[in-house]
Design a protein around this motif. Sequence first.
Motif, short mmCIF file in Angstrom:
data_model
loop_
_atom_site.label_atom_id
_atom_site.label_comp_id
_atom_site.label_asym_id
_atom_site.label_seq_id
_atom_site.Cartn_x
_atom_site.Cartn_y
_atom_site.Cartn_z
N ASN A 41 131.78 -23.95 -26.70
CA ASN A 41 131.98 -25.00 -25.69
C ASN A 41 133.47 -25.33 -25.64
O ASN A 41 133.96 -26.22 -26.32
CB ASN A 41 131.16 -26.24 -26.04
N THR A 42 134.19 -24.56 -24.84
CA THR A 42 135.64 -24.75 -24.69
C THR A 42 135.95 -24.97 -23.22
O THR A 42 135.09 -24.82 -22.35
CB THR A 42 136.40 -23.51 -25.21
N SER A 43 137.21 -25.31 -22.95
CA SER A 43 137.61 -25.52 -21.56
C SER A 43 137.52 -24.23 -20.76
O SER A 43 137.22 -24.25 -19.56
CB SER A 43 139.05 -26.07 -21.50
N GLU A 44 137.77 -23.08 -21.42
CA GLU A 44 137.68 -21.80 -20.73
C GLU A 44 136.22 -21.33 -20.61
O GLU A 44 135.86 -20.65 -19.65
CB GLU A 44 138.48 -20.73 -21.47
N PRO A 48 126.92 -24.01 -20.51
CA PRO A 48 126.28 -24.10 -19.19
C PRO A 48 125.53 -25.42 -19.01
O PRO A 48 125.15 -26.08 -19.99
CB PRO A 48 125.31 -22.91 -19.21
N GLU A 49 125.34 -25.78 -17.78
CA GLU A 49 124.63 -27.03 -17.47
C GLU A 49 123.23 -27.02 -18.07
O GLU A 49 122.49 -26.05 -17.96
CB GLU A 49 124.53 -27.20 -15.96
N ILE A 50 122.89 -28.12 -18.72
CA ILE A 50 121.57 -28.25 -19.36
C ILE A 50 120.59 -28.86 -18.35
O ILE A 50 120.83 -29.94 -17.81
CB ILE A 50 121.65 -29.13 -20.61
N GLU A 51 119.52 -28.16 -18.09
CA GLU A 51 118.48 -28.65 -17.20
C GLU A 51 117.33 -29.22 -18.02
O GLU A 51 117.09 -28.78 -19.16
CB GLU A 51 117.98 -27.53 -16.30
N SER A 52 116.61 -30.18 -17.46
CA SER A 52 115.56 -30.88 -18.20
C SER A 52 114.27 -30.96 -17.40
O SER A 52 114.31 -31.11 -16.17
CB SER A 52 116.01 -32.31 -18.58
N ILE A 110 119.10 -23.77 -20.66
CA ILE A 110 120.29 -23.33 -19.96
C ILE A 110 120.05 -21.93 -19.41
O ILE A 110 119.19 -21.20 -19.90
CB ILE A 110 121.54 -23.31 -20.88
N GLU A 111 120.79 -21.57 -18.37
CA GLU A 111 120.77 -20.22 -17.83
C GLU A 111 122.21 -19.69 -17.93
O GLU A 111 122.99 -19.80 -16.99
CB GLU A 111 120.28 -20.22 -16.37
N PRO A 112 122.57 -19.13 -19.08
CA PRO A 112 123.97 -18.73 -19.28
C PRO A 112 124.38 -17.56 -18.40
O PRO A 112 123.59 -16.64 -18.13
CB PRO A 112 124.00 -18.32 -20.76
N THR A 113 125.60 -17.60 -17.94
CA THR A 113 126.16 -16.48 -17.19
C THR A 113 126.53 -15.36 -18.15
O THR A 113 126.63 -15.56 -19.37
CB THR A 113 127.41 -16.91 -16.42
N HIS A 114 126.75 -14.18 -17.58
CA HIS A 114 127.15 -13.07 -18.43
C HIS A 114 128.50 -13.34 -19.08
O HIS A 114 128.73 -12.99 -20.26
CB HIS A 114 127.25 -11.79 -17.60
N LYS A 115 129.40 -14.00 -18.38
CA LYS A 115 130.72 -14.32 -18.95
C LYS A 115 130.56 -15.23 -20.16
O LYS A 115 131.24 -15.04 -21.18
CB LYS A 115 131.60 -15.00 -17.91
N TYR A 116 129.66 -16.22 -20.07
CA TYR A 116 129.49 -17.13 -21.20
C TYR A 116 128.93 -16.38 -22.40
O TYR A 116 129.38 -16.59 -23.54
CB TYR A 116 128.56 -18.28 -20.81
N THR A 144 118.27 -20.43 -25.69
CA THR A 144 118.47 -20.84 -24.30
C THR A 144 117.46 -21.90 -23.85
O THR A 144 117.53 -22.36 -22.71
CB THR A 144 118.36 -19.63 -23.35
N GLY A 145 116.55 -22.30 -24.72
CA GLY A 145 115.59 -23.33 -24.34
C GLY A 145 114.93 -23.94 -25.57
O GLY A 145 114.72 -23.26 -26.58
N VAL A 146 114.64 -25.23 -25.50
CA VAL A 146 113.91 -25.92 -26.57
C VAL A 146 112.90 -26.87 -25.95
O VAL A 146 113.12 -27.42 -24.87
CB VAL A 146 114.87 -26.72 -27.50
#
Length: 296
Positions: A41-44, A48-52, A110-116, A144-146
């Motif tokens: 979890n850095t500025s670069e 990813p956005e956490i959905e609930s 979360i649905e992480p991107t390939h870059k992440y 990616t989910g709990v």
Amino acid sequence: MHNRKTYFILSTTDYDTKHIQLGQIITNIRIPYRALSPPLNTSESPLPEIESRFKENYTFDHARAVSGALGVQAQFLAQLGSPLGADAEMSREHVNSVEWGFERLDTKFIEPTHKYVEDSVRLVPEVKNWLDKRRLSGAAYMVTGVKIARGVRFTGKKVRKVGLGGAATVDLMTLTGAPMSGGPTGSVEKSEEAIETYTKCSDFVWAYRIQRVYVSWFGGVVKTKEKVGGDLAGAGNNRDYETYSEESEDETQEMNEVELENDMGSDMVPSGFLEAKDISGLNVGEDNEAFLCQNM
């Protein structure tokens, strides 16, 4: 594809979201609470956005029963010219059942991107070194989910029964010349039962979802693939979700290692017998064991 089972139920209620965090990297799918690295979890590369999502008054019941019998005709001493013989039948019954009830079940994912995902490998030395050393055979996993359980009611029951019946026979024709046989019969049964219940419990991570993360042996490309085959369906999007994978490998065996509950009592072997690891012509497996007399 609908109702893809992507969430795996933990066999413990001891861990909350401090131990199992979205985005963290693990190396063992059985113990997601032991992280190789925390979430990146850095500025670069922000998390990813956490959905609930949530469900109230949620219940989940699961039962599994296995039973069977194995008959054995054993003429142990016939080869030595003895008139003695034996018939035996081995029976076994397993019953596992669990009943979960929650006042509220929260799902966060979360649905992480390939870059992440790639940054979580390339920019974290612990993950990069671990995967580089296991490029041909190893993989890591991103949580990616709990599913967080609140207001818990639980009942679990396990029953194990093992029975042995048999008859020892004497071929009287060998001794008297008359076509007769006879002998004693008997049976014995061993059983074990365990029941666990509780109605209050701290909030905990009940189930989790993961993606397999690995580095291809050719080119060193970071790839991911969502793990399926769990105990529960996904978060509700019902989409056939797979990212950056060019392989069609069969991972069913690995998924089967994640069990709903530990198989307590599975090592019950009757006194005087040994577990048969290989019997020609019989389908002996995890839920269909056979036993042989030690004197065989």
